[in-house]
Design a protein around this motif. Sequence first.
Motif, PDB file in Angstrom:
ATOM      1  N   VAL A  75       0.894  -1.211  -0.024  1.00  0.00           N
ATOM      2  CA  VAL A  75       0.002  -0.006  -0.120  1.00  0.00           C
ATOM      3  C   VAL A  75       0.772   1.367  -0.141  1.00  0.00           C
ATOM      4  O   VAL A  75       1.653   1.283   0.890  1.00  0.00           O
ATOM      5  CB  VAL A  75      -0.761   0.145   1.292  1.00  0.00           C
ATOM      6  CG1 VAL A  75      -1.700   1.393   1.383  1.00  0.00           C
ATOM      7  CG2 VAL A  75      -1.833  -1.250   1.097  1.00  0.00           C
ATOM      8  N   GLY A  76       0.705   2.092  -0.828  1.00  0.00           N
ATOM      9  CA  GLY A  76       1.490   3.299  -0.974  1.00  0.00           C
ATOM     10  C   GLY A  76       0.457   4.653  -1.022  1.00  0.00           C
ATOM     11  O   GLY A  76      -0.058   5.086  -0.556  1.00  0.00           O
ATOM     12  N   HIS A  77       0.363   4.961  -2.552  1.00  0.00           N
ATOM     13  CA  HIS A  77      -0.258   5.846  -2.922  1.00  0.00           C
ATOM     14  C   HIS A  77      -2.149   5.633  -2.927  1.00  0.00           C
ATOM     15  O   HIS A  77      -2.582   6.522  -3.153  1.00  0.00           O
ATOM     16  CB  HIS A  77       0.101   6.719  -4.298  1.00  0.00           C
ATOM     17  CG  HIS A  77      -0.005   5.748  -5.196  1.00  0.00           C
ATOM     18  ND1 HIS A  77       0.846   4.763  -5.676  1.00  0.00           N
ATOM     19  CD2 HIS A  77      -0.990   5.548  -6.283  1.00  0.00           C
ATOM     20  CE1 HIS A  77       0.668   4.047  -6.699  1.00  0.00           C
ATOM     21  NE2 HIS A  77      -0.716   4.685  -7.051  1.00  0.00           N
ATOM     22  N   ILE A  78      -2.150   4.430  -2.685  1.00  0.00           N
ATOM     23  CA  ILE A  78      -3.751   3.875  -2.999  1.00  0.00           C
ATOM     24  C   ILE A  78      -4.032   3.593  -1.525  1.00  0.00           C
ATOM     25  O   ILE A  78      -3.178   2.993  -0.702  1.00  0.00           O
ATOM     26  CB  ILE A  78      -3.763   2.626  -3.796  1.00  0.00           C
ATOM     27  CG1 ILE A  78      -3.310   2.644  -5.177  1.00  0.00           C
ATOM     28  CG2 ILE A  78      -5.206   2.028  -3.508  1.00  0.00           C
ATOM     29  CD1 ILE A  78      -3.509   1.608  -5.962  1.00  0.00           C
ATOM     30  N   SER A  79      -5.274   3.935  -1.108  1.00  0.00           N
ATOM     31  CA  SER A  79      -5.790   4.013   0.439  1.00  0.00           C
ATOM     32  C   SER A  79      -6.233   2.509   0.608  1.00  0.00           C
ATOM     33  O   SER A  79      -6.399   1.637  -0.280  1.00  0.00           O
ATOM     34  CB  SER A  79      -6.759   4.690   0.481  1.00  0.00           C
ATOM     35  OG  SER A  79      -8.099   4.378  -0.165  1.00  0.00           O
ATOM     36  N   GLU A  80      -6.215   2.077   1.904  1.00  0.00           N
ATOM     37  CA  GLU A  80      -6.618   0.798   2.012  1.00  0.00           C
ATOM     38  C   GLU A  80      -8.006   0.695   1.823  1.00  0.00           C
ATOM     39  O   GLU A  80      -8.146  -0.637   1.556  1.00  0.00           O
ATOM     40  CB  GLU A  80      -6.345   0.693   3.779  1.00  0.00           C
ATOM     41  CG  GLU A  80      -5.005   0.531   4.352  1.00  0.00           C
ATOM     42  CD  GLU A  80      -4.958   0.232   5.703  1.00  0.00           C
ATOM     43  OE1 GLU A  80      -5.978  -0.338   6.401  1.00  0.00           O
ATOM     44  OE2 GLU A  80      -3.770   0.164   6.402  1.00  0.00           O
ATOM     45  N   GLU A  81      -9.050   1.450   2.113  1.00  0.00           N
ATOM     46  CA  GLU A  81     -10.308   1.526   1.678  1.00  0.00           C
ATOM     47  C   GLU A  81     -10.375   1.119   0.175  1.00  0.00           C
ATOM     48  O   GLU A  81     -11.282   0.263  -0.294  1.00  0.00           O
ATOM     49  CB  GLU A  81     -11.039   2.689   1.810  1.00  0.00           C
ATOM     50  CG  GLU A  81     -11.313   2.905   3.323  1.00  0.00           C
ATOM     51  CD  GLU A  81     -12.019   1.548   3.983  1.00  0.00           C
ATOM     52  OE1 GLU A  81     -12.981   1.075   3.288  1.00  0.00           O
ATOM     53  OE2 GLU A  81     -11.360   0.844   5.244  1.00  0.00           O
ATOM     54  N   THR A  82      -9.596   1.487  -0.712  1.00  0.00           N
ATOM     55  CA  THR A  82      -9.717   1.216  -2.066  1.00  0.00           C
ATOM     56  C   THR A  82      -9.262  -0.036  -2.451  1.00  0.00           C
ATOM     57  O   THR A  82      -9.980  -0.828  -3.198  1.00  0.00           O
ATOM     58  CB  THR A  82      -8.647   2.177  -2.933  1.00  0.00           C
ATOM     59  OG1 THR A  82      -9.236   3.559  -2.801  1.00  0.00           O
ATOM     60  CG2 THR A  82      -8.806   2.020  -4.501  1.00  0.00           C
ATOM     61  N   ILE A  83      -7.985  -0.711  -1.668  1.00  0.00           N
ATOM     62  CA  ILE A  83      -7.810  -2.144  -1.915  1.00  0.00           C
ATOM     63  C   ILE A  83      -8.855  -2.826  -1.406  1.00  0.00           C
ATOM     64  O   ILE A  83      -9.088  -3.979  -1.919  1.00  0.00           O
ATOM     65  CB  ILE A  83      -6.490  -2.302  -1.212  1.00  0.00           C
ATOM     66  CG1 ILE A  83      -5.451  -1.386  -1.953  1.00  0.00           C
ATOM     67  CG2 ILE A  83      -6.015  -3.742  -1.069  1.00  0.00           C
ATOM     68  CD1 ILE A  83      -4.099  -1.392  -1.146  1.00  0.00           C
ATOM     69  N   LYS A  84      -9.479  -2.598  -0.220  1.00  0.00           N
ATOM     70  CA  LYS A  84     -10.465  -3.622   0.407  1.00  0.00           C
ATOM     71  C   LYS A  84     -11.619  -3.673  -0.488  1.00  0.00           C
ATOM     72  O   LYS A  84     -12.263  -4.702  -0.828  1.00  0.00           O
ATOM     73  CB  LYS A  84     -10.784  -2.999   1.746  1.00  0.00           C
ATOM     74  CG  LYS A  84      -9.799  -3.213   2.752  1.00  0.00           C
ATOM     75  CD  LYS A  84     -10.438  -2.825   4.156  1.00  0.00           C
ATOM     76  CE  LYS A  84      -9.584  -2.613   5.235  1.00  0.00           C
ATOM     77  NZ  LYS A  84     -10.251  -2.070   6.569  1.00  0.00           N
ATOM     78  N   GLU A  85     -11.883  -2.359  -1.057  1.00  0.00           N
ATOM     79  CA  GLU A  85     -12.892  -2.407  -2.149  1.00  0.00           C
ATOM     80  C   GLU A  85     -12.957  -3.127  -3.364  1.00  0.00           C
ATOM     81  O   GLU A  85     -13.885  -4.041  -3.641  1.00  0.00           O
ATOM     82  CB  GLU A  85     -13.441  -1.091  -2.510  1.00  0.00           C
ATOM     83  CG  GLU A  85     -14.841  -0.650  -3.282  1.00  0.00           C
ATOM     84  CD  GLU A  85     -14.991   0.749  -3.423  1.00  0.00           C
ATOM     85  OE1 GLU A  85     -15.094   0.992  -4.691  1.00  0.00           O
ATOM     86  OE2 GLU A  85     -15.133   1.478  -2.639  1.00  0.00           O
ATOM     87  N   TYR A  86     -11.607  -3.173  -3.936  1.00  0.00           N
ATOM     88  CA  TYR A  86     -11.152  -3.910  -4.990  1.00  0.00           C
ATOM     89  C   TYR A  86     -11.459  -5.496  -4.921  1.00  0.00           C
ATOM     90  O   TYR A  86     -12.065  -6.136  -5.655  1.00  0.00           O
ATOM     91  CB  TYR A  86      -9.558  -3.384  -5.297  1.00  0.00           C
ATOM     92  CG  TYR A  86      -9.206  -4.568  -6.499  1.00  0.00           C
ATOM     93  CD1 TYR A  86      -9.703  -4.448  -7.676  1.00  0.00           C
ATOM     94  CD2 TYR A  86      -8.379  -5.478  -6.100  1.00  0.00           C
ATOM     95  CE1 TYR A  86      -8.990  -5.323  -8.628  1.00  0.00           C
ATOM     96  CE2 TYR A  86      -7.849  -6.489  -7.009  1.00  0.00           C
ATOM     97  CZ  TYR A  86      -8.184  -6.282  -8.289  1.00  0.00           C
ATOM     98  OH  TYR A  86      -7.704  -7.000  -9.264  1.00  0.00           O
TER      99      TYR A  86
END
Length: 93
Positions: A75-86
Amino acid sequence: EILFDIAKEKDVEIKALEIMPDHVHIFIDFDPRLTLHKIIKDFKGISARILREEFPYLKSKLPSLWTRSYFACSVGHISEETIKEYIENQKNV
């Protein structure tokens, strides 16, 4: 359930998980002093052993339950929420 049990034993937090027919998406948080390779090896090795003990017919049906390969990114420039949603939306793709 098996992966969550392994994560707890290894002090790894599973933040998101989606099991697909031919692969698994898993978002984890762990102590950076641990090595990702060892964590993945433990997830695959321990889960394979447990599943083969519980379902003996897997021993003769599949040469191995997991491949040695995996893809990882941090995780860098992408938020944790974005990764979870993906990850959570993978079954809808």
